[in-house]
Scaffold this motif. Structure first.
Motif, PDB file in Angstrom:
ATOM      1  N   ARG A   7      43.907  20.482  40.135  1.00 19.95           N
ATOM      2  CA  ARG A   7      44.826  21.147  39.463  1.00 19.95           C
ATOM      3  C   ARG A   7      44.327  21.586  38.149  1.00 19.95           C
ATOM      4  O   ARG A   7      45.073  22.514  37.327  1.00 19.95           O
ATOM      5  CB  ARG A   7      46.141  20.389  39.143  1.00 19.95           C
ATOM      6  CG  ARG A   7      46.922  19.982  40.528  1.00 19.95           C
ATOM      7  CD  ARG A   7      48.125  19.235  40.311  1.00 19.95           C
ATOM      8  NE  ARG A   7      48.863  19.009  41.559  1.00 19.95           N
ATOM      9  CZ  ARG A   7      49.976  18.499  41.871  1.00 19.95           C
ATOM     10  NH1 ARG A   7      50.896  18.234  40.717  1.00 19.95           N
ATOM     11  NH2 ARG A   7      50.398  18.160  42.938  1.00 19.95           N
ATOM     12  N   LEU A   8      43.500  21.143  37.537  1.00 17.94           N
ATOM     13  CA  LEU A   8      42.748  21.662  36.390  1.00 17.94           C
ATOM     14  C   LEU A   8      42.050  23.145  36.490  1.00 17.94           C
ATOM     15  O   LEU A   8      41.682  23.451  37.599  1.00 17.94           O
ATOM     16  CB  LEU A   8      41.691  20.877  35.956  1.00 17.94           C
ATOM     17  CG  LEU A   8      41.845  19.224  35.302  1.00 17.94           C
ATOM     18  CD1 LEU A   8      40.856  18.465  35.371  1.00 17.94           C
ATOM     19  CD2 LEU A   8      42.821  19.296  34.198  1.00 17.94           C
ATOM     20  N   PRO A   9      42.422  23.915  35.380  1.00 20.09           N
ATOM     21  CA  PRO A   9      41.706  25.190  35.623  1.00 20.09           C
ATOM     22  C   PRO A   9      40.184  25.187  35.369  1.00 20.09           C
ATOM     23  O   PRO A   9      39.547  24.310  34.921  1.00 20.09           O
ATOM     24  CB  PRO A   9      42.186  25.896  34.066  1.00 20.09           C
ATOM     25  CG  PRO A   9      42.169  24.810  33.237  1.00 20.09           C
ATOM     26  CD  PRO A   9      42.923  23.841  34.159  1.00 20.09           C
ATOM     27  N   ALA A  10      39.650  25.991  36.342  1.00 16.56           N
ATOM     28  CA  ALA A  10      38.191  25.934  36.519  1.00 16.56           C
ATOM     29  C   ALA A  10      37.559  26.520  35.430  1.00 16.56           C
ATOM     30  O   ALA A  10      37.600  27.671  35.078  1.00 16.56           O
ATOM     31  CB  ALA A  10      37.836  26.716  37.911  1.00 16.56           C
ATOM     32  N   GLU A  11      36.664  25.497  34.880  1.00 16.65           N
ATOM     33  CA  GLU A  11      35.620  26.223  33.777  1.00 16.65           C
ATOM     34  C   GLU A  11      34.677  27.151  34.641  1.00 16.65           C
ATOM     35  O   GLU A  11      34.359  28.223  34.026  1.00 16.65           O
ATOM     36  CB  GLU A  11      34.906  25.169  33.292  1.00 16.65           C
ATOM     37  CG  GLU A  11      34.077  25.352  32.089  1.00 16.65           C
ATOM     38  CD  GLU A  11      33.245  24.521  31.409  1.00 16.65           C
ATOM     39  OE1 GLU A  11      32.835  24.375  30.284  1.00 16.65           O
ATOM     40  OE2 GLU A  11      33.225  23.110  31.992  1.00 16.65           O
ATOM     41  N   VAL A  12      33.904  26.902  35.741  1.00 13.59           N
ATOM     42  CA  VAL A  12      33.270  27.530  36.666  1.00 13.59           C
ATOM     43  C   VAL A  12      33.887  27.497  38.127  1.00 13.59           C
ATOM     44  O   VAL A  12      34.286  26.524  38.577  1.00 13.59           O
ATOM     45  CB  VAL A  12      31.857  26.725  36.765  1.00 13.59           C
ATOM     46  CG1 VAL A  12      30.795  27.710  37.515  1.00 13.59           C
ATOM     47  CG2 VAL A  12      31.493  26.639  35.481  1.00 13.59           C
ATOM     48  N   GLY A  49      29.146  17.384  34.291  1.00 15.55           N
ATOM     49  CA  GLY A  49      30.604  17.215  33.717  1.00 15.55           C
ATOM     50  C   GLY A  49      31.384  18.266  33.578  1.00 15.55           C
ATOM     51  O   GLY A  49      32.493  18.530  32.820  1.00 15.55           O
ATOM     52  N   SER A  50      30.854  19.532  34.103  1.00 15.50           N
ATOM     53  CA  SER A  50      31.639  20.812  34.166  1.00 15.50           C
ATOM     54  C   SER A  50      32.862  20.659  35.072  1.00 15.50           C
ATOM     55  O   SER A  50      33.137  19.757  36.153  1.00 15.50           O
ATOM     56  CB  SER A  50      31.112  22.116  34.671  1.00 15.50           C
ATOM     57  OG  SER A  50      29.979  22.171  33.503  1.00 15.50           O
ATOM     58  N   GLN A  51      34.311  21.378  34.821  1.00 15.03           N
ATOM     59  CA  GLN A  51      35.242  21.700  35.729  1.00 15.03           C
ATOM     60  C   GLN A  51      34.631  22.630  36.703  1.00 15.03           C
ATOM     61  O   GLN A  51      34.288  23.719  36.123  1.00 15.03           O
ATOM     62  CB  GLN A  51      36.317  21.643  34.768  1.00 15.03           C
ATOM     63  CG  GLN A  51      37.227  20.867  33.913  1.00 15.03           C
ATOM     64  CD  GLN A  51      38.412  21.211  33.264  1.00 15.03           C
ATOM     65  OE1 GLN A  51      39.049  22.052  33.709  1.00 15.03           O
ATOM     66  NE2 GLN A  51      38.438  20.579  32.330  1.00 15.03           N
ATOM     67  N   ARG A  75      32.962  15.519  41.898  1.00  6.72           N
ATOM     68  CA  ARG A  75      33.845  16.028  40.967  1.00  6.72           C
ATOM     69  C   ARG A  75      33.918  17.589  41.242  1.00  6.72           C
ATOM     70  O   ARG A  75      34.269  18.187  40.356  1.00  6.72           O
ATOM     71  CB  ARG A  75      34.140  15.483  39.571  1.00  6.72           C
ATOM     72  CG  ARG A  75      34.225  14.063  39.446  1.00  6.72           C
ATOM     73  CD  ARG A  75      34.194  13.618  38.004  1.00  6.72           C
ATOM     74  NE  ARG A  75      35.112  14.456  37.052  1.00  6.72           N
ATOM     75  CZ  ARG A  75      36.564  14.360  37.296  1.00  6.72           C
ATOM     76  NH1 ARG A  75      37.118  13.211  37.965  1.00  6.72           N
ATOM     77  NH2 ARG A  75      37.372  14.745  36.332  1.00  6.72           N
ATOM     78  N   VAL A  76      33.937  18.029  42.438  1.00  9.61           N
ATOM     79  CA  VAL A  76      34.069  19.550  42.477  1.00  9.61           C
ATOM     80  C   VAL A  76      35.224  19.652  43.782  1.00  9.61           C
ATOM     81  O   VAL A  76      35.306  18.962  44.468  1.00  9.61           O
ATOM     82  CB  VAL A  76      32.685  19.944  43.515  1.00  9.61           C
ATOM     83  CG1 VAL A  76      32.892  21.413  43.993  1.00  9.61           C
ATOM     84  CG2 VAL A  76      31.532  19.562  42.817  1.00  9.61           C
ATOM     85  N   SER A  77      35.872  20.382  43.025  1.00  7.98           N
ATOM     86  CA  SER A  77      37.384  20.958  43.766  1.00  7.98           C
ATOM     87  C   SER A  77      37.131  22.039  44.530  1.00  7.98           C
ATOM     88  O   SER A  77      36.474  23.148  44.462  1.00  7.98           O
ATOM     89  CB  SER A  77      38.202  21.279  42.515  1.00  7.98           C
ATOM     90  OG  SER A  77      39.703  21.820  43.107  1.00  7.98           O
ATOM     91  N   LEU A  78      37.655  21.576  45.913  1.00  3.17           N
ATOM     92  CA  LEU A  78      37.571  22.506  47.068  1.00  3.17           C
ATOM     93  C   LEU A  78      38.677  23.512  46.949  1.00  3.17           C
ATOM     94  O   LEU A  78      39.774  22.876  47.161  1.00  3.17           O
ATOM     95  CB  LEU A  78      37.484  21.878  48.356  1.00  3.17           C
ATOM     96  CG  LEU A  78      37.068  22.600  49.577  1.00  3.17           C
ATOM     97  CD1 LEU A  78      35.788  23.329  49.592  1.00  3.17           C
ATOM     98  CD2 LEU A  78      37.059  21.757  51.062  1.00  3.17           C
TER      99      LEU A  78
END
Length: 313
Positions: A7-12, A49-51, A75-78
């Protein structure tokens, strides 16, 4: 309590293939492991540590579960919904050590509104294989942040070099960071030297161009400077994922230290040397381990502890 990572905005935002590498040994044993260049870049970013969010075509099968677990552990969001079956790349090893390769690649993405990510990265098969390649190209065109590309050529899955060059040329106006290996350059431009190719893209407006040269290090070009950075000397287990770890570390440092969206084309020789050293060290740690296993930030800090460079993030 912090929000769940998805749910966090993606930095990348990373766009590209996630697949399973299947290796069949001469004795009949078989191993399966997560693979795919863009996925490896996403994992490298997540471990540092990147989002990071990954848009990919991932199936609902056991191979898809294997990849999804690997992403979650880093910690990679699909981002894309899972459907169908997962792509595979199978290497059958003969008794003399030679390998025959078979690809079963499915690449299609749903259309989505423009991203709000700080950076958008894409690479490899996803840039060239339809129908997904058109969606990737559109996403890069619509990206609100800076755009990075790594063609990471896989000849067995590519159109002709001429067609691939054309696809890359279409994207040049929106590319801010381009990483190209010597092997990529030789396939795309067989009559040109890799550094000439890099200069061509730099002259065309790409703010940062990186040429990776394996054990011979890398060359980084901005509009203000160019530098050559040596690769650390390490005992190599295999080179799988080395370039992807380099790419992930490069993007991480650009986001964290150099404010990539501001003045990227004016990176100084000192900036470029630090970028190249940081990224090459991440790649060097990866080649000391089996498979695409990029380092965490703590591991990278430890490897850089004796370097007299700007503070490690």
């Amino acid at each position: 309590m912090s929000a769940p990572i998805e749910r966090l905005p993606a930095e990348v935002l990373v766009l590209g293939e996630a697949l399973v590498d299947v290796v069949r040994e001469p004795d009949g044993t078989e191993s399966r492991s997560p693979g795919g260049s863009p996925m490896n870049v996403a994992v490298a970013l997540g471990r540092l540590g990147s989002q990071v969010q990954l848009r990919t075509a991932l199936g609902t099968d056991a191979d898809g579960d294997l990849v999804a677990e690997h992403l979650a552990a880093s910690r990679v969001s699909l981002l894309e919904p899972r459907r169908g079956r997962t792509s595979t790349a199978t290497a059958t090893i003969a008794a003399d050590g030679s390998a025959e390769y078979e690809f079963d690649i499915h690449w299609e993405l749903e259309e989505r509104p423009p991203t709000t990510a700080t950076a958008v990265h894409a690479g490899s098969i996803a840039l060239f294989l339809e129908p997904g390649a058109s969606a990737v190209g559109q996403a890069l065109q619509d990206g609100g942040g800076f755009v990075s590309v790594d063609p990471n050529i896989r000849p067995a899955m590519m159109p002709s070099p001429q067609e691939a060059r054309g696809r890359l040329e279409e994207l040049v106006p929106v590319i801010d960071v381009l990483k190209i290996s010597e092997e990529d350059s030789a396939w795309l431009f067989p009559e040109r030297e890799p550094l000439d190719v890099a200069g061509r893209y730099s002259d065309a407006g790409v703010a940062l161009v990186v040429v990776t040269r394996g054990a011979r290090g890398s060359v980084l070009l901005s509009r203000a400077a160019s530098v050559e950075v040596a690769a650390p000397r390490v005992e190599v287990v295999d080179t799988i994922g080395a370039g992807d770890s380099y790419m992930g570390a490069l993007l991480f440092l650009l986001l964290r230290e150099l404010r990539a969206g501001d003045g990227l084309s004016h990176l100084t020789a000192s900036d470029l040397t630090w970028l190249g050293t940081f990224s090459a060290t991440a790649a060097a740690l990866t080649v000391t381990r089996r498979g695409a296993d990029p380092p965490t930030l703590d591991q990278l800090r430890g490897a850089l502890i004796d370097k007299t460079w700007p503070s490690v993030p």
